[in-house]
Write a protein that holds these residues in place. Structure first.
Motif, PDB file in Angstrom:
ATOM      1  N   PHE A 182      37.804  48.107  31.922  1.00 54.74           N
ATOM      2  CA  PHE A 182      37.823  46.659  32.090  1.00 54.74           C
ATOM      3  C   PHE A 182      39.120  46.159  32.726  1.00 54.74           C
ATOM      4  O   PHE A 182      39.355  44.953  32.755  1.00 54.74           O
ATOM      5  CB  PHE A 182      37.621  45.971  30.733  1.00 54.74           C
ATOM      6  N   MET A 185      35.133  40.893  36.571  1.00 55.62           N
ATOM      7  CA  MET A 185      33.767  40.807  36.065  1.00 55.62           C
ATOM      8  C   MET A 185      33.434  39.383  35.655  1.00 55.62           C
ATOM      9  O   MET A 185      34.318  38.567  35.369  1.00 55.62           O
ATOM     10  CB  MET A 185      33.588  41.750  34.873  1.00 55.62           C
ATOM     11  N   THR A 207      32.269  36.817  32.994  1.00 54.24           N
ATOM     12  CA  THR A 207      32.313  36.763  31.527  1.00 54.24           C
ATOM     13  C   THR A 207      31.511  35.580  31.005  1.00 54.24           C
ATOM     14  O   THR A 207      31.248  34.611  31.725  1.00 54.24           O
ATOM     15  CB  THR A 207      33.762  36.662  31.027  1.00 54.24           C
ATOM     16  N   GLN A 254      38.108  39.436  31.169  1.00 54.09           N
ATOM     17  CA  GLN A 254      37.026  40.357  30.844  1.00 54.09           C
ATOM     18  C   GLN A 254      37.418  41.367  29.778  1.00 54.09           C
ATOM     19  O   GLN A 254      38.568  41.808  29.687  1.00 54.09           O
ATOM     20  CB  GLN A 254      36.592  41.104  32.108  1.00 54.09           C
ATOM     21  N   THR A 256      32.053  40.306  28.449  1.00 53.73           N
ATOM     22  CA  THR A 256      31.521  40.548  29.795  1.00 53.73           C
ATOM     23  C   THR A 256      30.011  40.339  29.813  1.00 53.73           C
ATOM     24  O   THR A 256      29.291  40.816  28.932  1.00 53.73           O
ATOM     25  CB  THR A 256      31.866  41.966  30.274  1.00 53.73           C
TER      26      THR A 256
END
Length: 575
Positions: free
Chosen positions: A141, A176, A178, A184, A189
């Motif tokens: 992540f 990413m 969220t 994230q 996520t």
């Protein structure tokens, strides 16, 4: 005089330079290089003529396809062609690359851990120059390690008119989507939504990747920006058993064949294409978890780790075979290497166990080959890697080069092959070794290199290697001994007092100098006997740091303050 038709602005790519023309990174004085650049004709006449040449250029484009295969934690001694008597694993496919092309024995990564090592490869810039990273979560992540505006090898190949693909481990950060708009992580996520920034934002058109390593959640593939499968499970694998979000159908031992199949798919899609392609294949093995496919389990002579290396080698063979099936063998440059040395916590035990690689030595195998140290360390075993290249008709088969090369040099090398002129700010730490690919006896262009362990800098110059730290330059439970803090304490004890400033660190016992020709095992520190050389190397290293580049050109800014000795534990200093 060389006549160059520059058609980049119209076609999106540039006709390759005539080989032998001076390039930015050939070590020329800057004034001479600018003269060379001025020789290129940019008249309106040629621009008009170039529009008439478009179809001819496309038809006559003999630039090679390029496939680069990067293994994860593969040691110099893990490949039979490099390890020799130190290797007890069969690696027929990597060995065949050496027989069909050229084997390089003095190739290094810039860092002995994966994220900065890969950063240097993808950007052609020493990773230590980059500033603050974008915030992210743990393991896979992690946030962006450099902004999406950073010029990368993918961008360079697009400029050259290549198609670009990326398959495998990324681990250079994503952004990413969220559920709460915050940074994230495993809890917030939204795996039903596309990621916002990923590999496709760095110049790669067709991507299939894992965000981190195989032992780092999330355990799910991403195709371009779409998560693959239902990421609703919680899974963890052997070694560290890091349990986290996973796709329901994600299985550890299926990752290597999945990447092989994706590489095959991409190669097949390019078989009839009119323009060349670049494919970056970043394997997740033999990094933990040690998860060979069932058909490889029990196949080697030394247990699970050997099985996994054989599986990794077979994957290289499958990719080469894919090129053959597509009829692209003769028109493709294939390169294979590793992101750094092996982690000594890998071995026949699936659970990560410190120094279990030592147990494999009883079975006649040393993953680090003849070198000292492992992953994370500043010693050769952490940063010297196997490297082979095959290019039918250009690279003489069965040859060997001992030139000093860094994987950060791939950027400029590929650029020269593709016919791209790099600007003064692009790939500032990358030097083309195309001359060595064509002739192993060619004079090397790289004379020095910056390398890092996780707790110490290194400056390599010819046969000399200067460690700007005592000990191994590594720390933590999986460090190489002597561990950093212990080594600093021992150095203080040897000196009899603590240093007052950085200048007092510039002599033994706070640094180490090794003659790699006379002492390849890095056993004897000769810094005391060579104080003038040490001082000269420190001056050169400081200049490389301060200039923001190691190639000819104007000074560039670094993203953060850089020091010759870094890091230095707080307890070292006299109060």
């Amino acid at each position: 005089m060389y006549l160059i038709f520059s058609v980049q602005n119209i076609t999106g790519f540039r006709v390759p330079w005539k080989l032998g023309m001076p390039r930015r990174n050939e070590g020329l004085p800057l004034s001479d290089f600018r003269v060379a650049k001025s020789m290129k004709i940019r008249s309106a006449f040629l621009i008009l003529v170039s529009s008439c040449l478009l179809s001819l250029v496309a038809a006559a484009d003999d630039r090679p396809n390029i496939v680069f295969i990067l293994a994860d934690d593969l040691g110099y001694g893990d490949i039979e062609a490099f390890g020799g008597d130190f290797c007890n694993i069969d690696t027929p496919h990597f060995d065949q690359l050496c027989r069909d092309g050229m084997k390089f024995t003095d190739v290094h990564v810039t860092d002995s851990v994966c994220v900065p090592s890969r950063t240097s490869i993808v950007t052609g810039r020493y990773a230590l120059r980059f500033g603050e990273k974008e915030k992210g979560g743990p393991w896979g992540f992690i946030g962006l390690q450099f902004p999406e505006t950073q010029f990368t090898v993918g961008d360079m190949f697009l400029r050259a008119g290549y198609s670009t693909g990326y398959v495998g481990k990324w681990h250079l950060g994503t952004r990413m989507t969220t559920k709460d708009g915050k940074v994230q992580g495993p809890e917030n996520t939204d795996f039903t939504k596309p990621i916002q920034i990923g590999v496709s934002d760095y110049g790669f058109e067709d991507t299939f990747f894992l965000p981190g390593s195989l032992d780092m959640f999330p355990y799910a593939f991403v195709r371009n920006k779409e998560w693959q499968g239902r990421v609703k499970a919680q899974k963890g694998w052997s070694a560290f058993n890091r349990v986290g979000p996973a796709a329901e159908d994600f299985v550890d031992h299926e990752v290597l064949p999945t990447f092989c199949n994706e590489a095959d798919r991409y190669i097949a899609s390019q078989a009839k294409a009119e323009k060349p392609f670049f494919l970056f294949v970043a394997l997740t093995a033999p990094h933990t978890p040690t998860s060979p496919e069932p058909e490889f389990q029990g196949k080697s002579r030394i247990g699970a780790y050997g099985d996994f290396v054989m599986n990794t080698d077979a994957c290289i063979g499958k990719i080469v075979d894919s090129l053959g099936r597509a009829g692209l063998t003769d028109s493709t440059l294939v390169m294979a290497s590793s992101d750094h040395g092996p982690g000594h916590y890998s071995g026949s035990k699936l659970e990560a166990t410190a120094f279990q690689m030592k147990e494999m030595e009883k079975d006649g195998h040393r993953s680090n080959g003849p070198w000292r140290g492992y992953k994370f360390s500043a010693f050769e075993g952490g940063n010297r890697v196997p490297f082979a290249a095959k290019w039918p008709g250009t690279i003489p088969a069965g040859t060997e080069s001992g030139s000093l090369i860094g994987l950060n040099d791939l950027f400029a090398t590929w650029g020269e092959i593709a016919g791209v002129e790099l600007s003064d700010s692009e790939a500032p730490d990358s030097i083309s070794f195309l001359a060595q690919l064509q002739n192993p006896e060619a004079d090397p262009l790289r004379e020095s290199m910056v390398i890092r362990g996780t707790r110490g800098n290194v400056y390599r110059k010819g046969k000399w290697k200067l460690l700007l730290c005592p000990g191994s330059g590594s720390a933590g439970p999986f460090a190489t001994e002597p561990i950093a803090d212990d080594a600093w304490l021992a150095a203080i004890q040897t000196r009899g007092q603590k240093p007052k400033n950085y200048a007092e660190l510039e002599k033994a016992p706070f640094l180490q100098l090794f003659d790699l020709e006379a002492d390849p095992g890095e056993t004897t520190n000769v810094a005391k006997e060579n104080e003038e050389l040490v001082a000269e190397m420190i001056r050169e290293f400081r200049e490389v740091l301060n200039n923001g580049r190691s190639t000819p050109g104007p000074k560039l800014p670094n993203g953060r303050e850089l020091k010759v000795f870094h890091p230095v534990p707080g307890f070292v200093w006299a109060k």
